[in-house]
Scaffold this active site. Structure first.
Site, PDB file in Angstrom:
ATOM      1  N   SER A 119     -31.644  -3.094 -47.300  1.00 33.31           N
ATOM      2  CA  SER A 119     -32.955  -3.728 -47.336  1.00 33.31           C
ATOM      3  C   SER A 119     -33.689  -3.455 -48.646  1.00 33.31           C
ATOM      4  CB  SER A 119     -33.807  -3.227 -46.166  1.00 33.31           C
ATOM      5  OG  SER A 119     -33.843  -1.816 -46.138  1.00 33.31           O
ATOM      6  N   HIS A 140     -28.753  -9.595 -46.508  1.00 35.91           N
ATOM      7  CA  HIS A 140     -29.776  -8.844 -45.769  1.00 35.91           C
ATOM      8  C   HIS A 140     -30.323  -9.630 -44.583  1.00 35.91           C
ATOM      9  CE1 HIS A 140     -34.040  -6.996 -45.604  1.00 35.91           C
ATOM     10  NE2 HIS A 140     -33.219  -6.326 -44.816  1.00 35.91           N
TER      11      HIS A 140
END
Length: 291
Positions: A119, A140
């Protein structure tokens, strides 16, 4: 490249969600973790989430059973060598991610694409430690994976166009929307979201409001579906702190300094929902603010 088989490293909350959506879209999935207990729990979670989708008429019982049949598990990282795409979804610590790619590398096929569900960590830096930086990118997903529609695709400085297009095709096949982000700390979503959460913690730390008033203010005053402190508990306070540290270290700007209260909660082991205590205490029937 036509991707058929996908390997997923890490059977936690993100890993089992990614396995779920990939298998539901028709991909053969192999899920690995260092813990058999984690693998068993992941399959149980996937089974429960698929059953919920079936009960609501979103998928058929046949689709549910076929999806479960496409997911295999293993404790051996080397078993992922036969896959076309690897998605690493391990703990948000760079040393762990680097070790995973290093151990995996000797077993990979030449065409295998490596990706990380990180992240916030630099994709370029992770890619540079492998033998295929041109076939490496950020992939992601948002949490919870089966529900959230966005996937951030992050190119490292060496990522080639074929790799990007192959990953984009996967995102489209699973019915989600890709947002293309450049490889700067925390990318797009967390670059904006985490400083907001950190500022909410500062607002609590400085006594401007308590947990309840801060969350209610943002839900009712800004029309957010969850308050920032409630959301932090859902994400995990350790993850929030790790991302703030990446922003602070990577951009060298004091506006990204993690709030000392956030650090204190993490030091106490109060990490949010996953430990039953964070900004709320989840051990009773209803969550109770801890400040």
């Amino acid at each position: 490249m036509d991707i058929q088989k996908i390997g997923i490293v890490g059977a936690g909350q993100m890993g089992n969600g990614i396995a779920h959506v990939m298998a539901l879209a028709g991909y053969d999935v192999i899920l690995t973790d260092v813990s058999q207990q984690a693998l068993d729990k992941a399959l149980e979670t996937i089974r429960g989430n698929l059953a919920r989708q079936a009960s609501r008429g979103k998928i058929s019982d046949e689709e549910m059973n076929a999806t479960l049949g496409r997911i295999g598990t293993t404790l051996q990282l080397s078993d992922l060598g036969a896959t076309d795409l690897v998605i690493e979804a391990a703990t948000e610590r760079e040393t762990i991610k680097q070790a995973i790619f290093e151990d995996l590398q000797p077993h990979l096929q030449p065409h295998t694409i490596l990706t990380s569900n990180t992240s916030s960590i630099s994709i370029t830096r992770l890619a540079s430690r492998t033998d295929r930086p041109e076939r490496f990118m950020g992939f992601h997903f948002m949490n919870p994976v089966p529900v959230m529609q966005l996937v951030e695709l992050i190119r490292g400085i060496a990522t080639d166009e074929e790799t990007f297009k192959s990953c984009l095709a996967v995102v489209e096949r699973i019915g989600k929307t890709a947002s293309s982000a450049e490889d700067f700390p925390a990318f797009i979503v967390n670059r904006i979201l985490m400083p907001m959460i950190n500022e909410a913690v500062y607002t609590l730390y400085e006594g401007v409001g308590n947990v309840k008033s801060i969350d209610e203010a943002m839900k009712l005053g800004a029309n957010h579906p969850m308050g920032p402190l409630e959301l932090a508990d859902f994400i995990g306070l350790d993850t929030c702190l790790a991302i703030m540290n990446v922003l602070h270290d990577g951009l060298a700007d004091t506006k990204y300094r993690p709030c000392p209260l956030l650090t204190k909660y993490v030091e106490a082991g109060w990490l949010g929902r996953k430990t039953q205590r964070g900004f709320y205490d989840y051990r009773g029937d209803t969550p109770v603010p801890t400040r």
